[in-house]
Design an enzyme around this catalytic site. Structure first.
Site, mmCIF file in Angstrom:
data_model
loop_
_atom_site.group_PDB
_atom_site.id
_atom_site.type_symbol
_atom_site.label_atom_id
_atom_site.label_comp_id
_atom_site.label_asym_id
_atom_site.label_seq_id
_atom_site.Cartn_x
_atom_site.Cartn_y
_atom_site.Cartn_z
ATOM 1 N N GLU A 1 -1.931 -1.359 -2.977
ATOM 2 C CA GLU A 1 -2.905 -0.757 -2.044
ATOM 3 C C GLU A 1 -4.103 -0.150 -2.759
ATOM 4 O O GLU A 1 -5.206 -0.120 -2.222
ATOM 5 C CB GLU A 1 -2.221 0.315 -1.180
ATOM 6 C CG GLU A 1 -1.234 -0.236 -0.159
ATOM 7 C CD GLU A 1 0.182 -0.408 -0.684
ATOM 8 O OE1 GLU A 1 0.390 -0.344 -1.922
ATOM 9 O OE2 GLU A 1 1.086 -0.617 0.140
ATOM 10 N N ALA B 1 1.140 -4.890 4.785
ATOM 11 C CA ALA B 1 0.605 -4.725 6.134
ATOM 12 C C ALA B 1 -0.559 -5.709 6.275
ATOM 13 O O ALA B 1 -1.176 -6.103 5.274
ATOM 14 C CB ALA B 1 0.140 -3.293 6.338
ATOM 15 N N GLY C 1 3.502 -3.052 2.041
ATOM 16 C CA GLY C 1 4.511 -2.869 3.093
ATOM 17 C C GLY C 1 5.784 -3.670 2.827
ATOM 18 O O GLY C 1 6.853 -3.307 3.320
ATOM 19 N N GLU D 1 7.852 -1.631 0.685
ATOM 20 C CA GLU D 1 8.259 -0.477 1.509
ATOM 21 C C GLU D 1 9.392 -0.860 2.479
ATOM 22 O O GLU D 1 10.342 -0.101 2.652
ATOM 23 C CB GLU D 1 7.038 0.059 2.268
ATOM 24 C CG GLU D 1 6.037 0.702 1.316
ATOM 25 C CD GLU D 1 4.703 1.035 1.980
ATOM 26 O OE1 GLU D 1 4.086 0.129 2.567
ATOM 27 O OE2 GLU D 1 4.291 2.200 1.923
#
Ligand code: CAA
Length: 259
Positions: A134, A66, A111, A114
């Site tokens: 993260e 992200a 992300g 993910e």
């Protein structure tokens, strides 16, 4: 329709979406989420599209996570909302009626891992890198990573990746079962397309049924998931795909599945 943050292409009956924010290594911001949502609308409305491939433009990155610069001043409410937005998009991708292949050409971090995990399976370049870093930012995965990773590779592997924030090689990702197949960077896109074309040649009804049965059955107990399988088996057998497939076998010819 034209897009800024993704490239949307169609090759016969295979759609290819390339993440395209090279300056940020294809990091995900709300524009990417919105545009990907619109591209999925386009795909769902076009029944000639039978398979979707997700990849990153260029050689370096699939998705580096992200967008950190977008999230830096988030309030807790903003963060929760962004997380829900990403999660909903990935649920949508996962339940798309056609197969989705992640073609991971480079970094798939945060992300990125993910997004790849919400695809039906992952092919990767030998140079790809995976991880949930993260924890190094003092946060946790927010697009379903804590949950899908343990379902894909087991709880202990998922905990190790999320707790250490380590970036692993494509070979390590294959060894733990995250990646199905590895290819050289030169071969990756062609090999992914070959598999996509093979899948696209099968019947649409049975393809959707196999995807849904495996996907939804995974969260059920064995008896209920097998019950669901019987229902889908019955439905497929009496569908035009099933009739054509069985007739073709008995008539010793190749099946010609209709849409
Ligand atoms: N968000 C925003 N920008 C990013 C980014 C990200 N996730 N990842 C890379 N970039 C940007 C860099 O800031 C840099 O921009 P500038 O040129 O303007 O400085 C550019 O992309 C190139 O990156 P690097 O110079 O860092 O390239 P590198 O080859 O040295 O390193 C990397 C590559 C290892 C991927 C490194 O960029 C990196 O660690 N990126 C962050 C990875 C990360 O932590 N991802 C998780 C994000 S949080 C998340 O995803 C939460 C969630 O689950 C929803």
């Amino acid at each position: 329709m034209s897009y800024d943050t993704i490239i949307f292409e169609i090759d016969d009956n295979v759609a290819v979406i390339k993440f395209n924010r090279p300056k940020a290594l294809n990091a995900i911001n709300p524009d990417v989420i919105n545009e990907l949502g619109k591209a999925l609308d386009q795909i769902e409305a076009d029944r000639s599209i039978r398979v979707l491939i997700l990849t990153g433009e260029g050689e370096k990155s699939f998705i580096a996570g992200a967008d950190i610069s977008h999230m830096v001043n988030f309030t807790p409410t903003d963060a929760k909302q962004f997380s829900r937005q990403g999660q909903e998009l990935l649920f949508r991708l996962e339940s798309l009626p056609i197969p989705v292949i992640a073609c991971v050409n480079g970094f798939a971090l945060g992300g990125g891992t993910e997004f790849a995990m919400a695809c039906d399976f992952i092919y990767a370049s030998e140079k790809a890198r995976f991880g949930q870093p993260e924890i190094n930012l003092g946060v946790i995965p927010g697009f379903g990573g804590t949950q899908r990773l343990s379902r894909k590779v087991g709880m202990a592997q998922a905990k190790e990746l999320c707790m250490t924030g380590k970036i692993i090689s494509a070979q390590e990702a294959k060894d733990i079962g995250l990646v199905n197949r590895l290819f050289s960077p030169e071969e990756l896109r062609e090999e992914t397309m070959k598999t996509a074309k093979l899948i696209a040649s099968k019947g649409r009804t049975s393809m959707q049924a196999v995807k849904e049965t495996i996907q939804r059955g995974y969260d059920l107990d064995l008896r209920n998931s097998c019950y669901m399988e019987s229902e889908a088996f019955g439905m497929c057998l009496s569908s035009p795909d099933g009739k054509e497939g069985f007739s073709a076998f008995l008539e010793k010819r190749n099946p010609e599945f209709q849409d």
